[in-house]
Design an enzyme around this catalytic site. Structure first.
Site, short mmCIF file in Angstrom:
data_model
loop_
_atom_site.label_atom_id
_atom_site.label_comp_id
_atom_site.label_asym_id
_atom_site.label_seq_id
_atom_site.Cartn_x
_atom_site.Cartn_y
_atom_site.Cartn_z
N GLU A 149 -18.68 -1.72 -12.37
CA GLU A 149 -17.61 -2.07 -11.41
C GLU A 149 -16.97 -3.44 -11.64
O GLU A 149 -16.84 -4.22 -10.70
CB GLU A 149 -18.17 -2.00 -9.99
CG GLU A 149 -18.72 -0.65 -9.62
CD GLU A 149 -19.29 -0.59 -8.20
OE1 GLU A 149 -19.50 -1.64 -7.59
OE2 GLU A 149 -19.51 0.53 -7.73
N GLU A 265 -22.50 9.43 -10.90
CA GLU A 265 -22.85 9.37 -9.48
C GLU A 265 -22.02 10.41 -8.73
O GLU A 265 -21.17 10.09 -7.93
CB GLU A 265 -22.58 7.98 -8.90
CG GLU A 265 -23.36 6.88 -9.58
CD GLU A 265 -23.07 5.48 -9.02
OE1 GLU A 265 -22.63 5.35 -7.87
OE2 GLU A 265 -23.28 4.51 -9.77
C1 GLA Z 1 -22.09 2.22 -6.26
C2 GLA Z 1 -23.27 1.78 -7.13
C3 GLA Z 1 -24.50 2.57 -6.78
C4 GLA Z 1 -24.71 2.64 -5.29
C5 GLA Z 1 -23.49 3.19 -4.63
C6 GLA Z 1 -23.75 3.34 -3.16
O1 GLA Z 1 -21.59 3.43 -6.65
O2 GLA Z 1 -23.03 1.91 -8.49
O3 GLA Z 1 -25.60 1.97 -7.37
O4 GLA Z 1 -25.01 1.36 -4.79
O5 GLA Z 1 -22.42 2.33 -4.89
O6 GLA Z 1 -24.90 4.14 -2.94
#
Ligand code: GLA
Length: 358
Positions: A149, A265
């Site tokens: 990020e 994710e």
């Molecule tokens: C981001 C992070 C994850 C997690 C999510 C919230 O996507 O990369 O590690 O903290 O936020 O669960």
């Protein structure tokens, strides 16, 4: 990890359905430092040949040993998440003399380079030592989100990095990203996949920003990047899965830049809409069809893995998000009693169709 995954039946189920797990928190710097505060210092000789002070006896890796052991006996690999991130990283890491004071000054770039090098090396050495001692040198952590990020949500052609980040505050440029991929390349095993991970990669502005970061990393002779991690906290109606400016568009942009893609994710929020298990099933099927159509094949870049962000709806992080207050989310594949939802069969059907059409 400490909740569901400690139950042997769950470990058994996960190893039946998956090859790899991602720890939600335990490999983030806050956890790797085990919330300890630096006190005594020792010397670290950095790649610039100079000696820097680093906290003695740190990181101490909290419960990492137990996690590696659990993964090993369950025959699961781990996606390492994450080395360099603006969040869940102690502020003292960036401050002069590792000060705990909020208004303490940030260190200079050379000092931060040394600290980052020390951190990445320490983590890699710890894991390699474990793998050598207990797993005959076979890897358990097979890939790392090296940077998470770092690109701004409002990326433009003149300004594309996230600025609300202590990393950015120290460097004011993408130098820390490039260096993270240099150190990871230097200290991680050669076969370990190095990933840049971010959310909303399919937003056209952000996609361009991420491409700029990829170009910088690729231009650095000692850096290596193998894949882009697409976080994929998607909504049932956003983004489009295929077509112009879609999720698939972003996947193919990365592939065309010579990288693999990992879906890191994935969860599908119903958002402010009422949850429909049938709609969710159709959406999972649509996504997995697209993932399979873009999967990596011999000699070609493509998608190398998909990680769903959680097992059961009860534990999803989405229900703690302010934006969904009053709207319960059901984004995952398993019910709270660990039986499968229709969405699970959506994934299954996509795989079956794909196989039959081969
Ligand atoms: C981001 C992070 C994850 C997690 C999510 C919230 O996507 O990369 O590690 O903290 O936020 O669960």
């Amino acid at each position: 990890y400490k909740g569901e995954f400690q139950q042997p039946a769950i470990q058994d189920g996960v190893s039946r359905h998956a090859d790899s797990i991602t720890l939600g928190n335990e490999l983030k710097p806050d956890f790797v430092f085990n919330w300890a505060k630096p006190s005594n210092m020792e010397d670290f000789v950095a790649e610039d040949g100079k000696t820097y002070k680093v906290p003695m006896g740190m990181p101490n890796f909290g419960s990492l040993k137990e996690i590696l052991m659990t993964a090993m006996v369950s025959n699961l690999k781990i996606r390492g998440h994450v080395l360099v991130w603006h969040s869940q990283t102690p502020a003292w890491f960036f401050k002069e003399n590792y000060s705990l004071k909020q208004d303490a000054a940030f260190v200079d770039k050379d000092t931060m380079n040394a600290r980052m090098e020390w951190y990445i090396k320490s983590v890699m050495d710890y894991v390699a030592e474990f793998e050598n001692r207990y797993n005959k040198g076979n890897r358990i952590i097979t890939m790392w989100d090296v940077v998470n990020e770092a690109v701004s949500d409002n990326a433009s052609s003149s300004k594309w990095l996230r600025e609300d980040s202590n990393w950015y505050r120290v460097y004011k440029s993408d130098e820390f990203i490039v260096n993270a991929f240099r150190y990871a390349n230097k200290y991680a095993p050669k076969e370990c996949i190095l990933v840049y991970n971010d959310y909303n990669c399919y937003s056209p502005a952000k996609l361009k920003g991420i491409c700029k970061v990829i170009d910088s990393i690729k231009a650095a002779p000692d850096a290596r990047i193998d894949a882009i991690g697409m976080q994929s906290h998607v909504k049932i109606d956003y983004p489009n899965v295929t077509g112009h400016n879609s999720y698939e568009d972003a996947v193919q942009t990365f592939i065309n830049k010579g990288l693999d893609v990992q879906v890191t994710e994935l969860d599908i929020a119903n958002g402010k809409k009422a949850y429909s298990s049938i709609l969710l099933k159709a959406k999972y099927k649509e996504y997995f069809k697209m993932f399979l159509n873009n999967r990596k094949t011999e000699g070609k870049n493509g998608i190398t893995g998909v990680t769903v962000w959680g097992l059961i709806d009860k534990s999803t992080w989405l229900n703690n998000q302010a934006e969904y207050k009053g709207h319960k989310q059901f984004p995952l594949l398993f019910k709270d009693d660990f039986t499968v939802k229709p969405a699970f069969w959506g994934v299954y059907e996509a795989a079956k169709d794909f196989k039959e059409n081969q």
